[in-house]
Scaffold this motif. Structure first.
Motif, PDB file in Angstrom:
ATOM      1  N   CYS A 105      15.035  -2.068  -1.620  1.00 26.44           N
ATOM      2  CA  CYS A 105      13.871  -2.773  -1.083  1.00 26.44           C
ATOM      3  C   CYS A 105      12.575  -2.080  -1.516  1.00 26.44           C
ATOM      4  CB  CYS A 105      13.938  -2.826   0.441  1.00 26.44           C
ATOM      5  SG  CYS A 105      12.541  -3.705   1.158  1.00 26.44           S
ATOM      6  N   PRO A 106      11.704  -2.787  -2.232  1.00 24.49           N
ATOM      7  CA  PRO A 106      10.443  -2.184  -2.652  1.00 24.49           C
ATOM      8  C   PRO A 106       9.302  -2.358  -1.653  1.00 24.49           C
ATOM      9  CG  PRO A 106      10.622  -4.328  -3.633  1.00 24.49           C
ATOM     10  CD  PRO A 106      11.888  -4.112  -2.822  1.00 24.49           C
ATOM     11  N   LEU A 107       9.565  -2.983  -0.536  1.00 26.86           N
ATOM     12  CA  LEU A 107       8.478  -3.238   0.414  1.00 26.86           C
ATOM     13  C   LEU A 107       8.047  -1.950   1.092  1.00 26.86           C
ATOM     14  CD1 LEU A 107       9.726  -6.577   1.977  1.00 26.86           C
ATOM     15  CD2 LEU A 107       8.092  -6.228   0.103  1.00 26.86           C
ATOM     16  N   PRO A 108       6.748  -1.798   1.372  1.00 26.32           N
ATOM     17  CA  PRO A 108       6.260  -0.573   1.998  1.00 26.32           C
ATOM     18  C   PRO A 108       6.771  -0.404   3.427  1.00 26.32           C
ATOM     19  CG  PRO A 108       4.439  -2.097   1.518  1.00 26.32           C
ATOM     20  CD  PRO A 108       5.688  -2.753   1.073  1.00 26.32           C
ATOM     21  N   SER A 110       6.425   1.586   7.247  1.00 26.73           N
ATOM     22  CA  SER A 110       5.274   1.901   8.114  1.00 26.73           C
ATOM     23  C   SER A 110       4.676   3.249   7.708  1.00 26.73           C
ATOM     24  CB  SER A 110       5.689   1.891   9.581  1.00 26.73           C
ATOM     25  OG  SER A 110       6.709   2.838   9.825  1.00 26.73           O
ATOM     26  N   VAL A 111       5.502   4.188   7.254  1.00 26.85           N
ATOM     27  CA  VAL A 111       4.995   5.482   6.768  1.00 26.85           C
ATOM     28  C   VAL A 111       4.172   5.273   5.499  1.00 26.85           C
ATOM     29  CG1 VAL A 111       5.667   7.743   5.861  1.00 26.85           C
ATOM     30  CG2 VAL A 111       6.865   6.784   7.833  1.00 26.85           C
ATOM     31  N   ASP A 112       4.652   4.428   4.588  1.00 21.64           N
ATOM     32  CA  ASP A 112       3.893   4.110   3.374  1.00 21.64           C
ATOM     33  C   ASP A 112       2.532   3.519   3.731  1.00 21.64           C
ATOM     34  OD1 ASP A 112       6.086   4.860   1.792  1.00 21.64           O
ATOM     35  OD2 ASP A 112       6.825   2.800   1.614  1.00 21.64           O
ATOM     36  N   GLU A 113       2.533   2.578   4.658  1.00 20.28           N
ATOM     37  CA  GLU A 113       1.267   1.932   5.053  1.00 20.28           C
ATOM     38  C   GLU A 113       0.298   2.939   5.663  1.00 20.28           C
ATOM     39  OE1 GLU A 113       0.331  -0.866   4.117  1.00 20.28           O
ATOM     40  OE2 GLU A 113       2.073  -2.160   3.895  1.00 20.28           O
ATOM     41  N   ALA A 114       0.804   3.800   6.540  1.00 14.51           N
ATOM     42  CA  ALA A 114      -0.059   4.806   7.180  1.00 14.51           C
ATOM     43  C   ALA A 114      -0.602   5.778   6.143  1.00 14.51           C
ATOM     44  CB  ALA A 114       0.715   5.546   8.268  1.00 14.51           C
ATOM     45  N   THR A 115       0.230   6.204   5.213  1.00  9.65           N
ATOM     46  CA  THR A 115      -0.209   7.123   4.159  1.00  9.65           C
ATOM     47  C   THR A 115      -1.265   6.474   3.284  1.00  9.65           C
ATOM     48  OG1 THR A 115       1.945   8.221   4.132  1.00  9.65           O
ATOM     49  CG2 THR A 115       0.563   8.486   2.169  1.00  9.65           C
ATOM     50  N   PHE A 116      -1.032   5.240   2.903  1.00  6.59           N
ATOM     51  CA  PHE A 116      -1.978   4.531   2.041  1.00  6.59           C
ATOM     52  C   PHE A 116      -3.336   4.394   2.716  1.00  6.59           C
ATOM     53  CE2 PHE A 116      -3.226   0.462  -0.253  1.00  6.59           C
ATOM     54  CZ  PHE A 116      -3.447   1.088  -1.471  1.00  6.59           C
ATOM     55  N   ASP A 124     -13.211   2.922  -3.059  1.00  8.49           N
ATOM     56  CA  ASP A 124     -13.699   1.553  -3.229  1.00  8.49           C
ATOM     57  C   ASP A 124     -12.554   0.593  -3.555  1.00  8.49           C
ATOM     58  OD1 ASP A 124     -13.456   2.851  -5.675  1.00  8.49           O
ATOM     59  OD2 ASP A 124     -15.285   2.011  -6.528  1.00  8.49           O
ATOM     60  N   TRP A 125     -11.528   1.081  -4.240  1.00  8.70           N
ATOM     61  CA  TRP A 125     -10.335   0.286  -4.501  1.00  8.70           C
ATOM     62  C   TRP A 125      -9.160   1.232  -4.719  1.00  8.70           C
ATOM     63  CZ3 TRP A 125      -7.442   0.887  -8.903  1.00  8.70           C
ATOM     64  CH2 TRP A 125      -8.057   1.555  -9.956  1.00  8.70           C
ATOM     65  N   SER A 126      -7.956   0.722  -4.532  1.00 15.58           N
ATOM     66  CA  SER A 126      -6.753   1.513  -4.748  1.00 15.58           C
ATOM     67  C   SER A 126      -5.550   0.584  -4.845  1.00 15.58           C
ATOM     68  CB  SER A 126      -6.549   2.527  -3.615  1.00 15.58           C
ATOM     69  OG  SER A 126      -6.522   1.873  -2.367  1.00 15.58           O
ATOM     70  N   VAL A 127      -4.454   1.136  -5.369  1.00 16.21           N
ATOM     71  CA  VAL A 127      -3.213   0.375  -5.507  1.00 16.21           C
ATOM     72  C   VAL A 127      -2.069   1.208  -4.956  1.00 16.21           C
ATOM     73  CG1 VAL A 127      -1.540  -0.615  -7.142  1.00 16.21           C
ATOM     74  CG2 VAL A 127      -4.000  -0.890  -7.552  1.00 16.21           C
ATOM     75  N   MET A 128      -1.197   0.567  -4.194  1.00 11.29           N
ATOM     76  CA  MET A 128       0.074   1.160  -3.793  1.00 11.29           C
ATOM     77  C   MET A 128       1.145   0.391  -4.555  1.00 11.29           C
ATOM     78  SD  MET A 128       2.097   1.521  -0.107  1.00 11.29           S
ATOM     79  CE  MET A 128       1.322   0.091   0.561  1.00 11.29           C
ATOM     80  N   TYR A 138       6.885  -3.719  -6.075  1.00 15.45           N
ATOM     81  CA  TYR A 138       5.844  -4.210  -5.170  1.00 15.45           C
ATOM     82  C   TYR A 138       4.561  -3.498  -5.557  1.00 15.45           C
ATOM     83  CZ  TYR A 138       3.049  -4.672  -0.925  1.00 15.45           C
ATOM     84  OH  TYR A 138       2.043  -4.931  -0.033  1.00 15.45           O
ATOM     85  N   ALA A 139       3.461  -4.209  -5.566  1.00 13.80           N
ATOM     86  CA  ALA A 139       2.148  -3.579  -5.764  1.00 13.80           C
ATOM     87  C   ALA A 139       1.110  -4.354  -4.983  1.00 13.80           C
ATOM     88  CB  ALA A 139       1.774  -3.535  -7.244  1.00 13.80           C
ATOM     89  N   ARG A 140       0.199  -3.603  -4.398  1.00  9.19           N
ATOM     90  CA  ARG A 140      -0.902  -4.228  -3.650  1.00  9.19           C
ATOM     91  C   ARG A 140      -2.201  -3.541  -4.034  1.00  9.19           C
ATOM     92  NH1 ARG A 140       0.478  -3.601   1.697  1.00  9.19           N
ATOM     93  NH2 ARG A 140      -0.909  -1.850   2.009  1.00  9.19           N
ATOM     94  N   LEU A 141      -3.155  -4.351  -4.450  1.00 10.07           N
ATOM     95  CA  LEU A 141      -4.499  -3.897  -4.761  1.00 10.07           C
ATOM     96  C   LEU A 141      -5.340  -4.069  -3.512  1.00 10.07           C
ATOM     97  CD1 LEU A 141      -6.864  -3.166  -6.697  1.00 10.07           C
ATOM     98  CD2 LEU A 141      -6.948  -5.600  -7.305  1.00 10.07           C
TER      99      LEU A 141
END
Length: 175
Positions: A105-108, A110-116, A124-128, A138-141
């Motif tokens: 599963c490539p979905l983030p 809750s730890v990934d979300e908190a870290t990001f 100003d911008w970033s990608v996980m 999975y990638a989110r800008l």
């Protein structure tokens, strides 16, 4: 009328961002992913004129488990200092966070979300970006200017640029 509608849709599709990896960077990422049984993380090294085209994966000392990656803060600082000394801008090496998931599963998480949010929330911008064992990705800008926002973007390998091992002349002759 239909032709104009198609043309407008095509132009929009061309403008839609995607996270693109050179074959070298993608191969390195998959090697690192498959080398052990834990997650592994790093930063995407992007070209100066295209921040979503990743031509290398940069890693630092890190502690990993099957569900976490923790970078050594001093190692990150040293890497960033070294890259700035080489004339690179932070947008080229400090905005695309890439890590693997040892499962399918490539979905983030809750730890990934908190870290990001914690690490990249003030840029100003970033990608996980996350790549799982079955090559699912999975990638989110995310952008943090104006009202802010986020957009899930596709991940792909970009063969449109030269990369190590490219021999267009030989390929053309063989063709």
């Amino acid at each position: 009328m239909k032709k104009n509608l198609w043309k407008k849709r095509s132009q929009r599709a061309l403008r839609r961002p995607s996270l693109r990896f050179s074959p070298y960077a993608w191969g390195k990422l998959l090697y690192l992913r498959d080398r052990g049984e834990t997650e592994i993380g790093g930063f995407g090294l992007a070209s100066a004129d295209d921040p979503l085209w990743i031509h290398d994966i940069l890693t630092v000392r890190q502690q990993t488990t099957v569900v976490t990656v923790a970078f050594d803060d001093a190692a990150v600082a040293d890497l960033f200092d070294e890259l700035v000394d080489q004339g690179l801008k932070p947008e080229q090496f400090g905005r695309v966070w890439i890590h693997t998931h040892p499962g399918n599963c490539p979905l983030p998480s809750s730890v990934d979300e908190a870290t990001f949010r914690r690490v990249f929330g003030r840029t100003d911008w970033s990608v996980m970006a996350i790549v799982a064992r079955n090559d699912a990705s999975y990638a989110r800008l995310s952008f943090h200017v104006g009202p802010g926002g986020a957009l899930e973007i596709p991940v792909r390998v970009d063969y449109g640029q030269s990369f190590a091992g490219t021999d267009v002349a030989a390929w053309e002759q063989e063709y």
